[in-house]
Scaffold this active site. Structure first.
Site, mmCIF file in Angstrom:
data_model
loop_
_atom_site.group_PDB
_atom_site.id
_atom_site.type_symbol
_atom_site.label_atom_id
_atom_site.label_comp_id
_atom_site.label_asym_id
_atom_site.label_seq_id
_atom_site.Cartn_x
_atom_site.Cartn_y
_atom_site.Cartn_z
ATOM 1 N N GLY A 180 93.917 111.178 -13.931
ATOM 2 C CA GLY A 180 95.194 110.561 -14.293
ATOM 3 C C GLY A 180 96.346 111.545 -14.224
ATOM 4 N N ARG A 240 90.120 109.788 -8.434
ATOM 5 C CA ARG A 240 89.069 109.945 -9.446
ATOM 6 C C ARG A 240 87.661 110.093 -8.844
ATOM 7 N NH1 ARG A 240 90.704 109.473 -14.611
ATOM 8 N NH2 ARG A 240 92.578 108.292 -15.091
ATOM 9 N N ASP A 274 86.121 115.778 -17.254
ATOM 10 C CA ASP A 274 85.165 115.441 -16.190
ATOM 11 C C ASP A 274 85.439 116.249 -14.915
ATOM 12 O OD1 ASP A 274 83.450 113.574 -17.409
ATOM 13 O OD2 ASP A 274 85.036 112.075 -17.325
ATOM 14 N N LYS A 291 94.129 119.756 -17.680
ATOM 15 C CA LYS A 291 95.119 118.685 -17.595
ATOM 16 C C LYS A 291 94.633 117.430 -18.296
ATOM 17 C CE LYS A 291 94.303 115.421 -15.601
ATOM 18 N NZ LYS A 291 93.796 114.229 -14.907
ATOM 19 N N THR A 292 95.419 116.750 -19.034
ATOM 20 C CA THR A 292 95.264 115.355 -19.449
ATOM 21 C C THR A 292 96.245 115.066 -20.569
ATOM 22 O OG1 THR A 292 93.915 113.588 -20.351
ATOM 23 C CG2 THR A 292 93.225 115.786 -20.994
ATOM 24 N N ASP A 333 95.786 112.912 -22.617
ATOM 25 C CA ASP A 333 94.988 112.475 -23.770
ATOM 26 C C ASP A 333 94.820 113.579 -24.814
ATOM 27 O OD1 ASP A 333 94.756 110.266 -22.207
ATOM 28 O OD2 ASP A 333 92.579 110.275 -22.050
HETATM 29 P P1 FBP Z 1 92.651 111.752 -17.347
HETATM 30 O O1 FBP Z 1 91.623 111.941 -18.404
HETATM 31 O O2 FBP Z 1 92.114 111.776 -15.982
HETATM 32 O O3 FBP Z 1 93.784 112.722 -17.520
HETATM 33 O O4 FBP Z 1 93.319 110.313 -17.502
HETATM 34 C C1 FBP Z 1 93.590 109.801 -18.761
HETATM 35 C C2 FBP Z 1 94.272 108.464 -18.725
HETATM 36 O O5 FBP Z 1 95.666 108.604 -18.642
HETATM 37 C C3 FBP Z 1 93.849 107.674 -19.955
HETATM 38 O O6 FBP Z 1 94.727 107.897 -21.017
HETATM 39 C C4 FBP Z 1 93.789 106.258 -19.457
HETATM 40 O O7 FBP Z 1 92.812 105.512 -20.126
HETATM 41 C C5 FBP Z 1 93.379 106.423 -18.025
HETATM 42 O O8 FBP Z 1 93.855 107.674 -17.615
HETATM 43 C C6 FBP Z 1 93.936 105.346 -17.144
HETATM 44 O O9 FBP Z 1 93.402 105.504 -15.870
HETATM 45 P P2 FBP Z 1 94.043 104.948 -14.531
HETATM 46 O O10 FBP Z 1 95.152 105.866 -14.172
HETATM 47 O O11 FBP Z 1 92.922 105.039 -13.565
HETATM 48 O O12 FBP Z 1 94.532 103.578 -14.817
#
Ligand code: FBP
Length: 560
Positions: free
Chosen positions: A82, A146, A177, A203-204, A206
């Protein structure tokens, strides 16, 4: 027609700050090594799986008087998962370090995430390209994806692509991951004498890629400030109109760091924390009762309005839902090729089919849910086999159930108010915002530092910049072995090595502030209005970090 907005023009000029240990230049560094390290759990298995990269020391950089110029080399970079504000600055920092080290060095960007290195889709970065993206949000410079990098075939293909481009180092910018995959790729390259180093960057938005060594992942600062601005604005609206309850779902796939941080920045009436729900084994009914009680008490004191924060991942932390979803995930993975399920087109038929396969108690939970939520639970899984929680409208589920509860309370004479709801989901709004000064500086330092780790021949490390509550020049740059953060967890029914996700600690200093204040925030309106991120002006508003970092650092200092 304008080519760039006024803010874009000004932000391109911003020069990110570096820790003083790196500011002396990439060719003037020395490295200190700590003791050998152990992983967080399951040492036997992790050691066996990472025979070549396990247990390396934590390292730290210092400025050196000696100048060391190394031969020219090529490096590749991948953005994974993400989006998170600051990704472009990681690449800019990496590029600047690499060109400073030797102007003949080349940086390649793999396109569309990890699939780019497998399929050989790439660009070569130039000054012009990098300069157009400095201090901007988003991952659009090369895109993200992803794809999980984990099979022998993928590693083999990556090796061929790297060989073709003369790449001897790969930087993977990703979450838990993606960095697990970085560790596996690093190990595979060493095992196969490929002569290619792999460095990860945390990175994230979250905020769940953190531990003793990594204070926070990048993007969390900007994303939470963006959401806090929006929530502050909604609180002002709620307090002005005094007629709506705003239910706001906040991104964060699993952990509730985003929700907790935003709650401290805005002080809303209700904040649900998934980890607390799990710890207290709260059922969906208990959550609804808790929220309805606050809504009723406020209404009975004349306030038919309020703001409630709901974590994106809540549904998977409610014990009865967790069990049902785990059961459902197993069933769904076996249904991919099942013609008898795939030919069902009427939703009710699909629901019946699923119910007939779920274990009895799980079937009862599934059956009790509104049709909308049932349908969302049956949507496609993410590449890890998980429900895509961002697509489940938990806020709507709660509202429907709260309405029923309030009607019951009305019938009993316990509630005399009027409940009118508004739903919001804040997630994508914050992931590509212009990085705050903190994220712009932190990301640039992480990228610059990633090249420093490569320069010292390290592999299987995560770029680390610590002491983040202090001004940037006091930050401590170095590296943490990826295996140090690993343990074994069940994925797709099998135990696999993974970087441990950090959940909200219920005995930690950040949650304590919420716990101590939430009754006051529920009934008295103590709303804060943080306003938008400031990029220019006094340091007291431009360079402040998150409450999470501040409180965690304060607690660390108090413990010394
Ligand atoms: P990462 O862990 O890859 O940084 O992504 C987190 C996130 O932003 C979550 O908060 C959310 O649930 C998810 O990505 C949404 O995924 P997508 O961008 O595939 O809709």
């Amino acid at each position: 027609m304008k080519e760039l907005s006024s803010l874009q023009i000004e932000r391109l000029k911003y020069q990110p700050k570096l820790p003083s240990s790196l500011a002396g230049g990439i060719n003037n560094l020395s490295l200190s090594e700590g003791n050998n390290t152990e992983c967080v759990k399951d040492a036997e298995q992790i050691k066996e799986l990472f025979k070549n990269t396990y247990g390396k020391p934590v390292v730290t950089f210092k400025t050196s008087e000696q100048t060391e110029v190394s031969p020219a080399r090529n490096v590749g970079v991948i953005l994974s998962g993400g989006q998170a504000p600051g990704g472009h600055n990681v690449i800019a920092g990496l590029y600047d370090a690499l060109k400073q080290a030797n102007p003949q060095n080349k940086l390649y960007g793999f396109l569309g995430g990890p699939s780019g290195i497998i399929d050989g889709q790439y660009i070569e970065f130039t000054d012009e390209k990098i300069n157009a993206y400095r201090n901007t949000g988003g991952f659009d410079i090369i895109g993200s994806g992803r794809t999980k990098l984990e099979t022998e075939e993928q590693f083999q293909k990556s090796l061929e692509v790297c060989k073709k481009l003369g790449i001897t180092g790969v930087v993977i910018i990703g979450g838990d991951d993606s960095n697990t995959n970085a560790a596996m790729l690093a190990e595979w390259f060493v095992k196969n004498n490929a002569g290619i180093q792999v460095i990860g960057c945390p990175k994230t938005i979250d905020g769940d890629l953190k531990n003793e060594q990594i204070e926070i992942s990048f993007g969390f600062d900007t994303a939470t400030k963006t959401y806090a601005e929006l929530i502050g604005n909604i609180q002002r609206d709620a307090n002005s109109a005094k007629k709506y309850w705003h239910f706001i779902k906040l991104m964060g796939r699993s952990a509730t760091h985003v929700g907790l941080e935003v709650a401290l920045q805005t002080q809303p009436n209700i904040t649900l924390i998934s980890e607390e729900v799990e710890e207290k084994k709260m059922s969906l009914k208990q959550i609804v009762d808790y929220m309805a009680d606050i809504i009723a008490r406020r209404a009975n004191s004349g306030k038919n309005f309020g703001v409630a924060l709901i974590p994106e991942g809540l549904i998977e932390f409610i014990p009865e839902m967790k069990s049902m979803i785990a059961n459902l995930n197993d069933i769904m993975s076996s249904l991919e090729q099942d013609a008898s399920y795939n030919k069902l087109t009427v939703p009710a038929d699909r629901f019946n089919f699923i119910e007939s396969r779920l274990e009895k108690e799980n079937a009862e939970v599934f059956e009790s849910l509104p049709v909308l939520i049932k349908a969302q639970l049956l949507m496609d899984r993410d590449p890890h086999g998980n429900v895509q929680v961002s697509k489940i409208e938990t806020e709507k589920l709660l509202i429907e159930m709260i309405k029923i509860k309030l009607d019951e309370m009305k019938a009993e004479g316990e509630y005399m108010g009027k409940f009118s709801d508004q739903c919001h989901f804040f997630g994508y709004e914050g992931r590509c915002a212009f990085p705050s000064n903190f994220d712009a500086d932190y990301c640039y330092s992480l990228g610059y530092n990633a090249f420093a780790l490569m320069k010292f021949g390290l592999t299987g490390y995560l770029s680390s910049v610590k002491n983040l509550s202090a001004p940037a020049d006091e930050w401590v740059a170095g590296g943490v072995p990826l295996t140090m953060m690993m343990n074994m967890e069940k994925r797709h029914g099998q135990f696999k090595p993974v970087i441990k996700k950090a959940l909200v600690e219920l005995n930690g200093p950040v949650f304590k502030v919420l716990e101590e204040n939430r009754e006051k925030w529920a009934m008295e309106d103590k709303y804060l209005f943080p306003g938008s991120i400031q990029y220019f002006g006094p340091s007291s508003v431009c360079d402040i970090t998150t409450e999470t970092l501040r409180l965690e650092n304060q607690a660390k200092l108090a413990a010394v």
